[in-house]
Motif scaffolding. Structure first.
Motif, PDB file in Angstrom:
ATOM      1  N   SER A  29      -1.752   7.571  -5.890  1.00  0.00           N
ATOM      2  CA  SER A  29      -2.926   8.237  -6.227  1.00  0.00           C
ATOM      3  C   SER A  29      -3.272   8.877  -7.378  1.00  0.00           C
ATOM      4  O   SER A  29      -3.466   9.747  -7.782  1.00  0.00           O
ATOM      5  CB  SER A  29      -3.133   9.319  -5.049  1.00  0.00           C
ATOM      6  N   CYS A  43       1.259   3.310  -3.493  1.00  0.00           N
ATOM      7  CA  CYS A  43       0.068   4.009  -4.188  1.00  0.00           C
ATOM      8  C   CYS A  43       0.558   5.548  -4.326  1.00  0.00           C
ATOM      9  O   CYS A  43       0.917   6.098  -3.756  1.00  0.00           O
ATOM     10  CB  CYS A  43      -1.196   4.205  -2.979  1.00  0.00           C
ATOM     11  N   VAL A  98      -5.540  -4.456  -4.802  1.00  0.00           N
ATOM     12  CA  VAL A  98      -6.778  -3.429  -4.245  1.00  0.00           C
ATOM     13  C   VAL A  98      -8.034  -4.045  -3.776  1.00  0.00           C
ATOM     14  O   VAL A  98      -8.597  -4.074  -2.901  1.00  0.00           O
ATOM     15  CB  VAL A  98      -6.904  -2.333  -5.373  1.00  0.00           C
ATOM     16  N   CYS A 152      -4.175  -1.079 -11.561  1.00  0.00           N
ATOM     17  CA  CYS A 152      -3.367  -0.477 -10.571  1.00  0.00           C
ATOM     18  C   CYS A 152      -1.995  -0.524 -11.365  1.00  0.00           C
ATOM     19  O   CYS A 152      -1.347  -1.433 -11.406  1.00  0.00           O
ATOM     20  CB  CYS A 152      -3.382  -0.852  -9.176  1.00  0.00           C
ATOM     21  N   GLN A 208      -8.026   5.371   0.525  1.00  0.00           N
ATOM     22  CA  GLN A 208      -9.002   3.975   0.520  1.00  0.00           C
ATOM     23  C   GLN A 208      -9.989   4.186   1.089  1.00  0.00           C
ATOM     24  O   GLN A 208     -10.963   3.547   1.010  1.00  0.00           O
ATOM     25  CB  GLN A 208      -8.185   2.956   0.063  1.00  0.00           C
ATOM     26  N   ILE A 261      -0.697  -3.277  -6.813  1.00  0.00           N
ATOM     27  CA  ILE A 261      -1.522  -3.229  -5.550  1.00  0.00           C
ATOM     28  C   ILE A 261      -2.454  -4.034  -5.593  1.00  0.00           C
ATOM     29  O   ILE A 261      -3.511  -3.989  -6.440  1.00  0.00           O
ATOM     30  CB  ILE A 261      -1.796  -2.077  -4.811  1.00  0.00           C
ATOM     31  N   TRP A 301       0.859  -1.129   0.089  1.00  0.00           N
ATOM     32  CA  TRP A 301      -0.024  -0.029  -0.168  1.00  0.00           C
ATOM     33  C   TRP A 301       0.822   1.376   0.065  1.00  0.00           C
ATOM     34  O   TRP A 301       0.384   2.191  -0.314  1.00  0.00           O
ATOM     35  CB  TRP A 301      -1.101   0.103   1.167  1.00  0.00           C
ATOM     36  N   PRO A 313      -3.095   5.446   3.214  1.00  0.00           N
ATOM     37  CA  PRO A 313      -4.343   4.468   2.765  1.00  0.00           C
ATOM     38  C   PRO A 313      -5.509   4.775   3.548  1.00  0.00           C
ATOM     39  O   PRO A 313      -6.928   4.899   2.900  1.00  0.00           O
ATOM     40  CB  PRO A 313      -3.663   3.104   3.203  1.00  0.00           C
TER      41      PRO A 313
END
Ligand code: FAD
Ligand code: SF4
Ligand code: SF4
Ligand code: SF4
Ligand code: FES
Lengths: 379, 134
Positions: free
Chosen positions: A277, A275, A342, A336, A315, A340, A272, A311
């Motif tokens: 974004s 990420c 997800v 992704c 998320q 990840i 994570w 996260p």
């Protein structure tokens, strides 16, 4: 609910179809009779790893869409809500497609009266990238020489241009981290019973499609296509019905076993922190439909403090808005860029919601009060 | 020491905020770690507010609303109650102990319940210590 075996009366379709060409024949019937404005089905592009949805309005073009593409994990729900909301359309659905469509119907994003859902049973899909890699690694063949692939009796089978075949057990592929996508390995909805009909090879004789008719509209489809002279049907034997149900149960058991594996929590996962974004997981998710009104578009999420995003903040928004409706389609994993997993946590949260309420996203009939409804009930 | 603990309290205007006021007016003692944010109804609290509080350094988050049946907007606290379950499930994923997140129905006259709840919550958080996110 009733069962039939069906076969196309059109030789070209029968030849091109995966089983009895019933699906393509029914789609042709709908177009030719003017019952729909168009049909959404998959069309292979350069090779077997590359099929995507096309909108067909002339039934001549349907031939190119016949067949099953196991390396094309597409999502139809999102397309229908975004681009075909005002149109009468028919489309094929894997169980996860069907579940997404059902969730979108609940949210008034798709009108049930405007659609025909032709269900395909689904044992799982393989991501195109890992599909190529695994053929390179586990088969004697060059991935570019594969002209068709199929999944049968627990094996992933490829066919080469010279007609030769090669098969490897899916179990062995998955042990090595290949084979079906991770979400497919956990998926326990194998027959799309909310679609008007559910079609498959389980229980079918060679050259026939086994169809479970789920509702009145489904019955009308079969009757109409027969009357139009494009489809013939016969009753399956009791043994076939039973055999099909046996395979279904084995598949569900396998999925449950995978679900029982203990998945780490987000705080225990290192992935994570990668990420960036990019919002791809949100944009691709069929259940996330707020578009420009999305809470994640607020300037606060673009603050420096949120790059890379924390996260729980990033998320957490999506989890709290829609995880209870996650249909485990795996689209978010597929897109992704940082690899990840997800969907793992979204699916986990939907299962926790199931434990509290008994609600299975896109499958349950009894719609529990969505989180934002004024119902006077507690969980 | 434990007095550094930060508690964010989201209190509904019509009941729990009144309860806090009652406790204050009656000079009831409770630990001063809570930072109160007044909202019009518990039903307007989004899960992301809770997450943001934790992300920005809260060690505990408290939500106070009207008793079931007393919501000024009829069903807001039902909504909050359902939402709170999802919040609990999500917090667990992010390694935040569920004891750090508490909600309670407190009416405007229940100053004493507000005081008691704050004392209990403070005690729980003291035991858990400050929250460390990854
Ligand atoms: C990924 C996948 C896995 C399957 N697994 C099983 C299984 O385990 N057990 C079982 O009984 N049946 C399974 N099926 C269904 C089976 O392979 C046939 O599709 C079904 O029997 C219909 O045969 P047909 O000859 O009537 O269809 P056809 O006339 O060949 O028409 C098939 C239609 O499905 C569309 N289609 C192809 N690939 C996809 C895709 N990836 N997503 C959405 N639409 C697609 C095509 O565009 C076409 O319109 C699976 C199908 C797919 C696509
Ligand atoms: S969160 Fe991921 S797996 Fe779940 S519905 Fe959305 S895209 Fe599909
Ligand atoms: S994260 Fe929430 S607001 Fe954003 S699109 Fe998804 S459901 Fe809508
Ligand atoms: S797709 Fe991956 S990198 Fe992009 S926002 Fe989603 S989790 Fe982060
Ligand atoms: S007004 Fe107090 S909870 Fe709704």
């Amino acid at each position: 609910m009733s069962y039939v075996l069906a076969k196309s009366q059109n030789n070209e379709i029968l030849e091109a179809g995966e089983c009895g060409g019933a699906v393509t024949s029914i789609l042709k019937y709908l177009l030719d009779e003017g019952l729909v404005d168009g049909v959404l089905a998959l069309s292979p592009q350069d090779d077997v790893y590359d099929a995507f949805p096309v909108f067909v309005t002339d039934s001549e073009d349907l031939l190119k869409t016949a067949g099953s593409y196991h390396c094309a994990p597409t999502m139809i729900g999102d397309l229908v809500q975004k681009y075909f909301i005002d149109k009468k359309v028919a489309f094929t659905v894997k169980p996860c497609d069907m579940r997404a469509v059902e969730e979108l119907i609940t949210r008034h994003k798709i009108n049930r009266d405007n659609i025909y859902m032709i269900g395909l049973n689904c044992g799982g899909t393989v991501s195109p990238v890992s599909g190529r890699k695994m053929i390179d690694l586990f088969y004697e063949a060059n991935p570019d020489d594969v002209v068709s692939e199929e999944i049968d009796k627990g094996q992933f089978i490829i066919e080469l241009a010279d007609g030769s075949e090669e098969a490897v057990k899916i179990h062995d592929l998955e042990n090595e981290g290949y084979g079906r996508r991770n979400n497919c390995q956990r998926c326990d909805v194998k027959i799309p019973r909310k679609a008007n009909i559910a079609c498959g090879n389980w229980g079918a004789e060679d050259g026939w499609t086994f169809i479970e008719i789920n509702d009145e509209k489904g019955q009308e489809l079969i009757d109409g296509a027969k009357k139009a002279g494009i489809l013939e049907t016969k009753s399956p034997s009791d043994a076939a019905v039973e055999g099909r149900s046996k395979v279904e149960n084995i598949m569900i058991k396998m999925a449950k076993k995978n679900q029982d594996a203990t998945y780490p929590t987000v705080s225990e996962m290192t992935e994570w922190s990668r990420c960036i974004s990019c919002y791809a997981c949100r944009d691709v998710c069929p259940i996330c439909w707020c578009f420009e009104n999305c809470e994640l578009n607020k300037p606060y999420f673009k603050d420096e403090a949120n790059i890379p995003p924390v996260p729980i903040a990033f998320q957490g928004v999506r989890l709290s808005h829609m995880s209870f409706s996650c249909v485990d389609c795996g689209q978010c994993d597929d897109v992704c860029p940082m690899d990840i997993p997800v969907s793992l946590i979204f699916d986990k949260l939907q299962k926790k919601y199931y434990d509290r309420t008994g609600y299975v996203a896109g499958v349950s009939d009894d719609i529990k009060p969505p989180l934002y409804s004024p119902e006077k009930t507690e969980l | 020491m434990s007095d550094d603990l930060k508690i964010v309290g989201l209190l509904c205007n019509w009941c729990c905020y009144g309860g806090a006021d009652t406790a204050g007016t009656a000079r009831m003692q409770y630990s001063p770690n809570i930072r109160i944010i007044r909202v019009m109804c518990s039903g307007r609290i989004n899960p992301s507010m809770i997450f943001k509080a934790f992300q920005e350094g809260a060690d505990g988050v408290f939500v106070g609303g009207c008793h079931i049946g007393d919501c000024h907007y009829d069903a807001g606290n039902y909504k909050w109650s359902r939402r709170s379950k999802i919040v609990e499930d999500i917090l667990e994923e992010f390694g935040i102990e569920k004891e750090r997140f508490r909600h309670e129905w407190i009416s405007a006259s229940e100053g004493e319940k507000f005081q008691r709840t704050m004392e209990e919550f403070h005690k729980t958080l003291t035991k858990l210590g400050p929250l460390e996110l990854e």
